[in-house]
Design an enzyme around this catalytic site. Structure first.
Site, PDB file in Angstrom:
ATOM      1  CE  LYS A 187      -1.613   2.845   2.800  1.00 40.20           C
ATOM      2  NZ  LYS A 187      -1.453   4.056   2.013  1.00 40.20           N
ATOM      3  CD  GLU A 262      13.598   0.419   8.867  1.00 41.66           C
ATOM      4  OE1 GLU A 262      14.253   1.467   9.203  1.00 41.66           O
ATOM      5  OE2 GLU A 262      13.780  -0.928   9.046  1.00 41.66           O
ATOM      6  CB  CYS A 296      13.949   8.590   7.254  1.00 42.21           C
ATOM      7  SG  CYS A 296      14.762   7.357   6.356  1.00 42.21           S
ATOM      8  CD  GLU A 399      11.237  12.886  10.546  1.00 42.81           C
ATOM      9  OE1 GLU A 399       9.944  12.681  10.747  1.00 42.81           O
ATOM     10  OE2 GLU A 399      11.898  12.211   9.945  1.00 42.81           O
TER      11      GLU A 399
HETATM   12  P1  NAD Z   1       3.077   8.766   7.218  1.00 40.37           P
HETATM   13  O1  NAD Z   1       3.356   8.154   8.263  1.00 40.37           O
HETATM   14  O2  NAD Z   1       2.156   9.905   7.194  1.00 40.37           O
HETATM   15  O3  NAD Z   1       2.483   7.747   6.054  1.00 40.37           O
HETATM   16  C1  NAD Z   1       3.276   6.550   5.658  1.00 40.37           C
HETATM   17  C2  NAD Z   1       2.341   5.316   5.249  1.00 40.37           C
HETATM   18  O4  NAD Z   1       1.586   5.030   6.232  1.00 40.37           O
HETATM   19  C3  NAD Z   1       1.441   5.919   3.948  1.00 40.37           C
HETATM   20  O5  NAD Z   1       1.357   4.996   3.242  1.00 40.37           O
HETATM   21  C4  NAD Z   1       0.129   6.103   4.832  1.00 40.37           C
HETATM   22  O6  NAD Z   1      -1.082   6.157   3.947  1.00 40.37           O
HETATM   23  C5  NAD Z   1       0.218   4.933   5.898  1.00 40.37           C
HETATM   24  N1  NAD Z   1      -0.575   5.078   6.866  1.00 40.37           N
HETATM   25  C6  NAD Z   1      -0.958   6.564   7.679  1.00 40.37           C
HETATM   26  N2  NAD Z   1      -1.954   6.191   8.648  1.00 40.37           N
HETATM   27  C7  NAD Z   1      -1.964   4.882   8.658  1.00 40.37           C
HETATM   28  C8  NAD Z   1      -2.865   4.057   9.479  1.00 40.37           C
HETATM   29  N3  NAD Z   1      -3.535   4.534  10.612  1.00 40.37           N
HETATM   30  N4  NAD Z   1      -2.662   2.773   9.304  1.00 40.37           N
HETATM   31  C9  NAD Z   1      -1.941   2.233   8.255  1.00 40.37           C
HETATM   32  N5  NAD Z   1      -1.317   2.953   7.479  1.00 40.37           N
HETATM   33  C10 NAD Z   1      -1.424   4.350   7.567  1.00 40.37           C
HETATM   34  O7  NAD Z   1       4.592   9.220   6.748  1.00 40.37           O
HETATM   35  P2  NAD Z   1       4.927  10.021   5.326  1.00 40.37           P
HETATM   36  O8  NAD Z   1       4.661  11.569   5.752  1.00 40.37           O
HETATM   37  O9  NAD Z   1       4.119   9.399   4.279  1.00 40.37           O
HETATM   38  O10 NAD Z   1       6.355   9.936   5.340  1.00 40.37           O
HETATM   39  C11 NAD Z   1       7.318  10.538   6.129  1.00 40.37           C
HETATM   40  C12 NAD Z   1       7.896  10.214   7.279  1.00 40.37           C
HETATM   41  O11 NAD Z   1       8.438   8.711   7.093  1.00 40.37           O
HETATM   42  C13 NAD Z   1       8.858  10.663   7.980  1.00 40.37           C
HETATM   43  O12 NAD Z   1       8.573  10.988   9.380  1.00 40.37           O
HETATM   44  C14 NAD Z   1      10.139   9.983   7.727  1.00 40.37           C
HETATM   45  O13 NAD Z   1      11.108  10.393   8.703  1.00 40.37           O
HETATM   46  C15 NAD Z   1       9.475   8.462   7.706  1.00 40.37           C
HETATM   47  N6  NAD Z   1      10.266   7.773   6.921  1.00 40.37           N
HETATM   48  C16 NAD Z   1      11.255   6.775   7.525  1.00 40.37           C
HETATM   49  C17 NAD Z   1      12.260   5.967   6.925  1.00 40.37           C
HETATM   50  C18 NAD Z   1      12.990   4.879   7.564  1.00 40.37           C
HETATM   51  O14 NAD Z   1      13.758   4.107   6.982  1.00 40.37           O
HETATM   52  N7  NAD Z   1      13.089   5.057   8.796  1.00 40.37           N
HETATM   53  C19 NAD Z   1      12.240   6.258   5.603  1.00 40.37           C
HETATM   54  C20 NAD Z   1      11.707   7.140   4.940  1.00 40.37           C
HETATM   55  C21 NAD Z   1      10.621   7.796   5.462  1.00 40.37           C
END
Ligand code: NAD
Length: 498
Positions: A187, A262, A296, A399
């Site tokens: 997803k 992650e 990230c 962040e």
């Molecule tokens: P986000 O948490 O808003 O969304 C990530 C994914 O989770 C999306 O597909 C979203 O639709 C889904 N999602 C959101 N709420 C959900 C729920 N309740 N249940 C199931 N799925 C849900 O993050 P974002 O804004 O897309 O990405 C940015 C964030 O990701 C930053 O905090 C960044 O640091 C982190 N990130 C971490 C890594 C790592 O490897 N540690 C890598 C890239 C990004």
């Protein structure tokens, strides 16, 4: 984003999802638009899937599970290698889709597609190397008894990905899952489904059995949550923010599902007096401003020893001030445009608020700090460097997911490490020094999943990557990532005589 096509989208075909090996649409008929962050243009339309679609996908994955688990490792690898060839043949199209929906310059999108291909190749090669063990046992219960450690696929997996690196972070889930024998449903983030859908379609074209690799599109709450909570799903891999991580872990924890998270980060970078300053300046620049700072593992807090602070800062300002912002679709052959827009208006507003908070508390903006002139159609923000940032400002405590870099002056390594650790996160970190004792101390004492020494913050496919504290749980990348898709099962072969 809308739920029905409007005048601007007329003529744009809906890109279907992939469920059970076939193109699929939302059972409600709902769709939504994907827009280019550089100019607001619609670049695609995809289905807005809900619980019924989640159930359909999980059922198809469940039906595929046994067959896939019994496929030989060589056959799994061969299918992946075939899929990788198709990705190479269609690279230009994938790069264009990624750049258009995400907003990253074409040369960066190209880099991401290469990283995806490299990662999938790594896992395809690993497919036949997964093995268990024979375990010698004490003879008291039978002289010839011995144990065997079997490694079995966990079951149906769900991979949930963010918008900043939609393809590489999908690959770090798809590769390990498939070689371990687990079907996986991806997803993608709601705003970046297009390149992911195309990649998954191509990998399926290589001949994967229906249901082994699927992709559904929609929101986290309406689609992500039903996927996580479906009883047949045994493994959930999320890359996203720490807040989403909390929710996902709570949902998956209820039924003891295997979870890796992650999550966010606030990586510190420490520059010591003996560092190669030219290399460190380059490391800070790429580390903070690649992908418009939306990484990230970006350098989000920079601690520079006072002996080299002025020289380092002026060198950094000089280099970053020559960064060119502009249309991300500029051809990759001429990577003049170094930075595109931020991915979303919300993202830019948050950066502006975090910066304003620091300035109100006494911080000084020494470069950038505002929206650039002449680029009004996209969510652009200048690469920004800030000094004199108080420790209690939002640039430190939150962040910062955009091109704003706070630089701090430190006197000792202990002070630098103490400040580096003064954060809820612990993802990446780096130290720039030629002093091995200092490097060793940093590796041992910084609370982070990775410490790079004299090296840009970069996630290698070969090395396990992940965070501590609010940065997550478990590891992706490396052979270790495969462990999270396998269940260890012990068996004892008895040797009782008589
Ligand atoms: P986000 O948490 O808003 O969304 C990530 C994914 O989770 C999306 O597909 C979203 O639709 C889904 N999602 C959101 N709420 C959900 C729920 N309740 N249940 C199931 N799925 C849900 O993050 P974002 O804004 O897309 O990405 C940015 C964030 O990701 C930053 O905090 C960044 O640091 C982190 N990130 C971490 C890594 C790592 O490897 N540690 C890598 C890239 C990004």
């Amino acid at each position: 984003m809308t739920q029905t096509a409007n005048a601007q989208t007329q003529g744009t075909q809906t890109t279907p999802m992939l469920i059970g090996g076939r193109p699929a649409y939302s059972s409600t008929g709902r769709i939504y638009e994907v827009r280019n962050p550089a100019n607001g243009q619609v670049v695609g339309i995809v289905p807005q899937a809900t619980v019924e679609d989640a159930n359909r996908a999980v059922e198809a994955a469940q039906a595929a599970f046994r067959g896939w688990a019994e496929t030989s490792p060589d056959d799994r690898a061969e299918l992946l290698f075939k899929g990788i060839e198709l990705l190479k043949q269609n690279e230009k199209e994938i790069v264009r889709l990624l750049s258009q929906e995400q907003g990253k310059p074409v040369f960066e999108a190209k880099g991401e597609v290469h990283h995806l291909i490299h990662g999938l190749t790594f896992y395809a090669g690993l497919s036949s190397k997964i093995r268990g063990a024979e375990v010698p046992l004490p003879p008291a219960m039978g002289k010839y008894s011995y144990g065997v450690l079997f490694r079995r696929p966990v079951g149906v997996a769900v991979g949930i990905t963010p918008w900043n690196f939609p393809l590489t972070l999908m690959g770090t889930k798809v590769g390990p899952a498939l070689i371990a024998g687990c079907p996986i449903i991806i997803k993608p983030a709601q705003t970046t489904p297009l390149a992911t859908l195309r990649v998954i379609e191509l990998l399926n074209e290589a001949g994967l059995p229906p249901g082994v690799l699927q992709c559904v599109t929609g929101s986290g709450s309406e689609l992500g949550e039903p996927l996580i909570t479906h009883p047949a799903v045994r493994r959930v891999a999320l890359t996203g923010s720490s807040n989403t991580g909390r929710r996902v872990m709570e949902l998956a924890g209820r039924d003891f599902k295997r979870v890796t998270l992650e999550l966010g980060g606030s990586d510190p970078m420490i520059v010591c007096p003996d560092a190669n300053l030219k290399a460190a300046i380059n490391g800070a620049m790429v580390g903070r401003f690649w992908n418009a700072g939306q990484q990230c593992l970006a350098v989000k807090r920079l601690y520079v020893f006072e002996e080299v602070y002025e020289e380092f800062l002026s060198g950094l300002i000089d280099k970053v001030s020559r960064y060119e912002l502009g249309d991300p679709s500029t051809p990759a052959e001429k990577p003049k445009v170094r930075m595109g827009p931020l991915h979303a208006e919300f993202q830019r507003r948050e950066i502006e608020e975090q910066l304003a908070d620091a300035v109100a508390k006494g911080a000084k903006v020494v470069l950038g700090g505002k929206r650039p002139e002449g680029l009004d159609q996209g969510f652009y923000f200048e690469p920004t460097i800030v000094t004199d940032v108080p420790e209690d400002s939002r640039l430190v405590t939150e962040e910062v997911f955009g091109p704003v870099l706070p630089v701090f002056r430190v006197k000792t390594l202990d002070e630098a490490i103490q400040k580096a650790n003064n954060s809820p996160w612990g993802l990446g970190s780096s130290i720039w020094t030629n002093n091995m004792i200092w490097a060793n101390k940093a590796v041992r004492e910084i609370e982070a999943g990775v410490t790079w020494i004299n090296m840009i913050h970069y996630g290698y496919d070969e090395l396990p990557f992940g965070g501590v504290k609010a940065s997550g749980l478990g590891r992706e990348h490396g052979p270790e990532a495969v462990d999270y898709y396998l269940e260890d099962k012990g068996a004892v072969f008895g040797g009782l005589e008589g």
